[in-house]
Design a protein around this motif. Sequence first.
Motif, PDB file in Angstrom:
ATOM      1  N   ALA A  98      70.463  -7.507 111.778  1.00  0.00           N
ATOM      2  CA  ALA A  98      69.108  -7.319 112.311  1.00  0.00           C
ATOM      3  C   ALA A  98      68.352  -8.619 112.528  1.00  0.00           C
ATOM      4  CB  ALA A  98      68.308  -6.421 111.366  1.00  0.00           C
ATOM      5  N   LEU A  99      68.695  -9.677 111.815  1.00  0.00           N
ATOM      6  CA  LEU A  99      67.898 -10.904 111.856  1.00  0.00           C
ATOM      7  C   LEU A  99      67.635 -11.446 113.266  1.00  0.00           C
ATOM      8  CD1 LEU A  99      68.913 -12.994 108.711  1.00  0.00           C
ATOM      9  CD2 LEU A  99      66.618 -12.217 109.370  1.00  0.00           C
ATOM     10  N   PRO A 100      68.647 -11.518 114.142  1.00  0.00           N
ATOM     11  CA  PRO A 100      68.351 -12.019 115.500  1.00  0.00           C
ATOM     12  C   PRO A 100      67.327 -11.158 116.238  1.00  0.00           C
ATOM     13  CG  PRO A 100      70.718 -12.009 115.090  1.00  0.00           C
ATOM     14  CD  PRO A 100      70.088 -11.254 113.978  1.00  0.00           C
ATOM     15  N   PHE A 101      67.408  -9.841 116.067  1.00  0.00           N
ATOM     16  CA  PHE A 101      66.463  -8.940 116.726  1.00  0.00           C
ATOM     17  C   PHE A 101      65.063  -9.111 116.142  1.00  0.00           C
ATOM     18  CE2 PHE A 101      70.635  -6.890 117.037  1.00  0.00           C
ATOM     19  CZ  PHE A 101      70.732  -6.676 118.405  1.00  0.00           C
ATOM     20  N   LEU A 102      64.984  -9.264 114.825  1.00  0.00           N
ATOM     21  CA  LEU A 102      63.684  -9.443 114.170  1.00  0.00           C
ATOM     22  C   LEU A 102      63.023 -10.740 114.634  1.00  0.00           C
ATOM     23  CD1 LEU A 102      64.600  -8.443 110.485  1.00  0.00           C
ATOM     24  CD2 LEU A 102      63.565  -6.992 112.235  1.00  0.00           C
ATOM     25  N   SER A 103      63.820 -11.795 114.707  1.00  0.00           N
ATOM     26  CA  SER A 103      63.273 -13.091 115.127  1.00  0.00           C
ATOM     27  C   SER A 103      62.776 -13.047 116.563  1.00  0.00           C
ATOM     28  CB  SER A 103      64.340 -14.179 114.966  1.00  0.00           C
ATOM     29  OG  SER A 103      64.725 -14.314 113.610  1.00  0.00           O
ATOM     30  N   ASP A 104      63.544 -12.408 117.444  1.00  0.00           N
ATOM     31  CA  ASP A 104      63.128 -12.294 118.850  1.00  0.00           C
ATOM     32  C   ASP A 104      61.842 -11.480 118.976  1.00  0.00           C
ATOM     33  OD1 ASP A 104      65.247 -13.805 119.654  1.00  0.00           O
ATOM     34  OD2 ASP A 104      66.462 -12.121 120.371  1.00  0.00           O
ATOM     35  N   VAL A 123      60.128   3.790 101.474  1.00  0.00           N
ATOM     36  CA  VAL A 123      60.774   2.837 102.357  1.00  0.00           C
ATOM     37  C   VAL A 123      60.871   1.512 101.595  1.00  0.00           C
ATOM     38  CG1 VAL A 123      60.134   3.854 104.556  1.00  0.00           C
ATOM     39  CG2 VAL A 123      58.543   2.315 103.440  1.00  0.00           C
ATOM     40  N   VAL A 124      62.033   0.887 101.671  1.00  0.00           N
ATOM     41  CA  VAL A 124      62.268  -0.401 101.035  1.00  0.00           C
ATOM     42  C   VAL A 124      62.415  -1.438 102.134  1.00  0.00           C
ATOM     43  CG1 VAL A 124      63.810  -1.744  99.557  1.00  0.00           C
ATOM     44  CG2 VAL A 124      63.396   0.669  99.059  1.00  0.00           C
ATOM     45  N   TYR A 125      61.704  -2.554 101.999  1.00  0.00           N
ATOM     46  CA  TYR A 125      61.691  -3.587 103.035  1.00  0.00           C
ATOM     47  C   TYR A 125      62.795  -4.607 102.776  1.00  0.00           C
ATOM     48  CZ  TYR A 125      57.284  -1.473 104.258  1.00  0.00           C
ATOM     49  OH  TYR A 125      56.326  -0.560 104.630  1.00  0.00           O
ATOM     50  N   LEU A 126      63.803  -4.617 103.653  1.00  0.00           N
ATOM     51  CA  LEU A 126      64.916  -5.544 103.512  1.00  0.00           C
ATOM     52  C   LEU A 126      64.579  -6.935 104.042  1.00  0.00           C
ATOM     53  CD1 LEU A 126      68.004  -3.384 104.552  1.00  0.00           C
ATOM     54  CD2 LEU A 126      66.989  -3.679 102.284  1.00  0.00           C
ATOM     55  N   GLU A 127      63.716  -6.999 105.037  1.00  0.00           N
ATOM     56  CA  GLU A 127      63.356  -8.292 105.631  1.00  0.00           C
ATOM     57  C   GLU A 127      62.015  -8.165 106.339  1.00  0.00           C
ATOM     58  OE1 GLU A 127      63.066 -11.741 105.903  1.00  0.00           O
ATOM     59  OE2 GLU A 127      65.219 -11.501 105.540  1.00  0.00           O
ATOM     60  N   ILE A 128      61.224  -9.230 106.259  1.00  0.00           N
ATOM     61  CA  ILE A 128      59.965  -9.321 106.996  1.00  0.00           C
ATOM     62  C   ILE A 128      59.919 -10.692 107.651  1.00  0.00           C
ATOM     63  CG2 ILE A 128      57.447  -9.306 106.880  1.00  0.00           C
ATOM     64  CD1 ILE A 128      57.636  -7.539 104.419  1.00  0.00           C
ATOM     65  N   VAL A 129      59.767 -10.716 108.952  1.00  0.00           N
ATOM     66  CA  VAL A 129      59.661 -11.965 109.701  1.00  0.00           C
ATOM     67  C   VAL A 129      58.212 -12.134 110.153  1.00  0.00           C
ATOM     68  CG1 VAL A 129      60.421 -13.230 111.743  1.00  0.00           C
ATOM     69  CG2 VAL A 129      62.060 -11.856 110.452  1.00  0.00           C
ATOM     70  N   ASN A 130      57.679 -13.330 109.948  1.00  0.00           N
ATOM     71  CA  ASN A 130      56.295 -13.633 110.303  1.00  0.00           C
ATOM     72  C   ASN A 130      55.312 -12.733 109.547  1.00  0.00           C
ATOM     73  OD1 ASN A 130      54.303 -15.077 111.653  1.00  0.00           O
ATOM     74  ND2 ASN A 130      54.258 -13.667 113.393  1.00  0.00           N
ATOM     75  N   PRO A 131      55.398 -12.688 108.209  1.00  0.00           N
ATOM     76  CA  PRO A 131      54.560 -11.767 107.432  1.00  0.00           C
ATOM     77  C   PRO A 131      53.071 -12.081 107.540  1.00  0.00           C
ATOM     78  CG  PRO A 131      55.624 -13.347 105.991  1.00  0.00           C
ATOM     79  CD  PRO A 131      56.231 -13.541 107.342  1.00  0.00           C
ATOM     80  N   ILE A 132      52.260 -11.047 107.352  1.00  0.00           N
ATOM     81  CA  ILE A 132      50.807 -11.184 107.341  1.00  0.00           C
ATOM     82  C   ILE A 132      50.350 -11.396 105.905  1.00  0.00           C
ATOM     83  CG2 ILE A 132      48.601 -10.033 107.823  1.00  0.00           C
ATOM     84  CD1 ILE A 132      50.049  -8.448 110.000  1.00  0.00           C
ATOM     85  N   LYS A 133      49.574 -12.438 105.664  1.00  0.00           N
ATOM     86  CA  LYS A 133      49.121 -12.754 104.318  1.00  0.00           C
ATOM     87  C   LYS A 133      48.259 -11.624 103.757  1.00  0.00           C
ATOM     88  CE  LYS A 133      46.863 -16.375 101.599  1.00  0.00           C
ATOM     89  NZ  LYS A 133      46.158 -17.693 101.640  1.00  0.00           N
ATOM     90  N   GLY A 134      48.544 -11.255 102.505  1.00  0.00           N
ATOM     91  CA  GLY A 134      47.772 -10.221 101.841  1.00  0.00           C
ATOM     92  C   GLY A 134      48.226  -8.807 102.125  1.00  0.00           C
ATOM     93  N   LEU A 135      49.292  -8.656 102.934  1.00  0.00           N
ATOM     94  CA  LEU A 135      49.791  -7.336 103.267  1.00  0.00           C
ATOM     95  C   LEU A 135      50.466  -6.707 102.053  1.00  0.00           C
ATOM     96  CD1 LEU A 135      49.872  -5.608 105.863  1.00  0.00           C
ATOM     97  CD2 LEU A 135      52.200  -6.425 106.205  1.00  0.00           C
ATOM     98  N   SER A 136      50.326  -5.383 101.904  1.00  0.00           N
ATOM     99  CA  SER A 136      50.907  -4.707 100.743  1.00  0.00           C
ATOM    100  C   SER A 136      52.426  -4.676 100.799  1.00  0.00           C
ATOM    101  CB  SER A 136      50.361  -3.279 100.639  1.00  0.00           C
ATOM    102  OG  SER A 136      50.602  -2.554 101.835  1.00  0.00           O
ATOM    103  N   SER A 137      53.003  -4.709 101.991  1.00  0.00           N
ATOM    104  CA  SER A 137      54.466  -4.728 102.097  1.00  0.00           C
ATOM    105  C   SER A 137      54.991  -6.134 101.848  1.00  0.00           C
ATOM    106  CB  SER A 137      54.910  -4.241 103.478  1.00  0.00           C
ATOM    107  OG  SER A 137      54.340  -5.036 104.499  1.00  0.00           O
ATOM    108  N   ARG A 138      56.176  -6.222 101.248  1.00  0.00           N
ATOM    109  CA  ARG A 138      56.800  -7.508 100.948  1.00  0.00           C
ATOM    110  C   ARG A 138      58.306  -7.299 100.946  1.00  0.00           C
ATOM    111  NH1 ARG A 138      58.394  -7.173  95.650  1.00  0.00           N
ATOM    112  NH2 ARG A 138      57.434  -5.471  94.471  1.00  0.00           N
ATOM    113  N   THR A 139      59.052  -8.356 101.213  1.00  0.00           N
ATOM    114  CA  THR A 139      60.509  -8.256 101.197  1.00  0.00           C
ATOM    115  C   THR A 139      60.970  -7.830  99.806  1.00  0.00           C
ATOM    116  OG1 THR A 139      60.689  -9.996 102.863  1.00  0.00           O
ATOM    117  CG2 THR A 139      62.663  -9.486 101.574  1.00  0.00           C
ATOM    118  N   GLY A 140      61.774  -6.791  99.752  1.00  0.00           N
ATOM    119  CA  GLY A 140      62.234  -6.251  98.484  1.00  0.00           C
ATOM    120  C   GLY A 140      61.296  -5.225  97.889  1.00  0.00           C
ATOM    121  N   GLY A 141      60.103  -5.068  98.465  1.00  0.00           N
ATOM    122  CA  GLY A 141      59.146  -4.100  97.953  1.00  0.00           C
ATOM    123  C   GLY A 141      59.350  -2.730  98.568  1.00  0.00           C
TER     124      GLY A 141
END
Length: 263
Positions: A98-104, A123-141
């Motif tokens: 998924a990483l290439p698609f997420l980056s694009d 839902v479990v978040y495996l990856e977040i690209v360009n995260p928003i500061k202070g967002l409740s979702s996080r990688t691994g959360g």
Amino acid sequence: MTTANTDRAGATPGGASRSGVLERSFAILNAFRPSDECVQPSELARRAGLSKATGHRIVQEMVILGILEKGDHGVRIGLRMFEIGQLVALHSPLRVAALPFLSDLAATTGGAVHLSVLEGADVVYLEIVNPIKGLSSRTGGRLPAQATAAGWAILAFSPDTVIETIATQVPARRPSPGRMPTAAEIAKVRSQRYAQDPEADREAVEAVAVPVLDPEGYAVAALSLLHPSGTRDLSRFVPALQVAAKGLSRALHHLAMRRLESS
């Protein structure tokens, strides 16, 4: 024969355990919440359903192993657990594909792009690209599936038994954010092949999500895009998300076929 008293995780007062040290250690880890910085061992024991004595003993052992570490006001997840968690992400075939698609998508939309899967009722978040500061979702959360656009996208393309099982768990989770989609809302998501954020009126962000489907048409993951509320019309990016999801579906299918051929 008299049965010895046990705590909820199966530990006897003398320290013996029917469930084992591994299960009790995992119960301690699972007792941490996303908002926690440090937690007292007695509170972790209470959350995990362990006696104070059992909880303190296991916490001490986990500190020695580096799984937990001491802080000013209790204990926190140790660096060793972070290192192990990174290994899981690095070797996840879904994440790698998924990483290439997420980056694009992040470059095209300028938003935060999430890759998530359904585990239990979350839902479990495996990856977040360009995260928003202070967002409740996080990688691994994780977040309740019914409270996220990604969760609705996955639920709409899940077997009815999965939807029914999660629906029965929602009332027991209090306070429970979000709500389960109605039959009409599930049909709408299936028809348009994307879901909007069911919590948009409560959060500082807006989101849209699309399912990543397997060859049978069931969701194996979701791609979601988030922007601060009111900054962009996210529906304009749905086609890009759908193209990326289809590309990821094909990549996963080809990977599975190669594995079958080599086995």
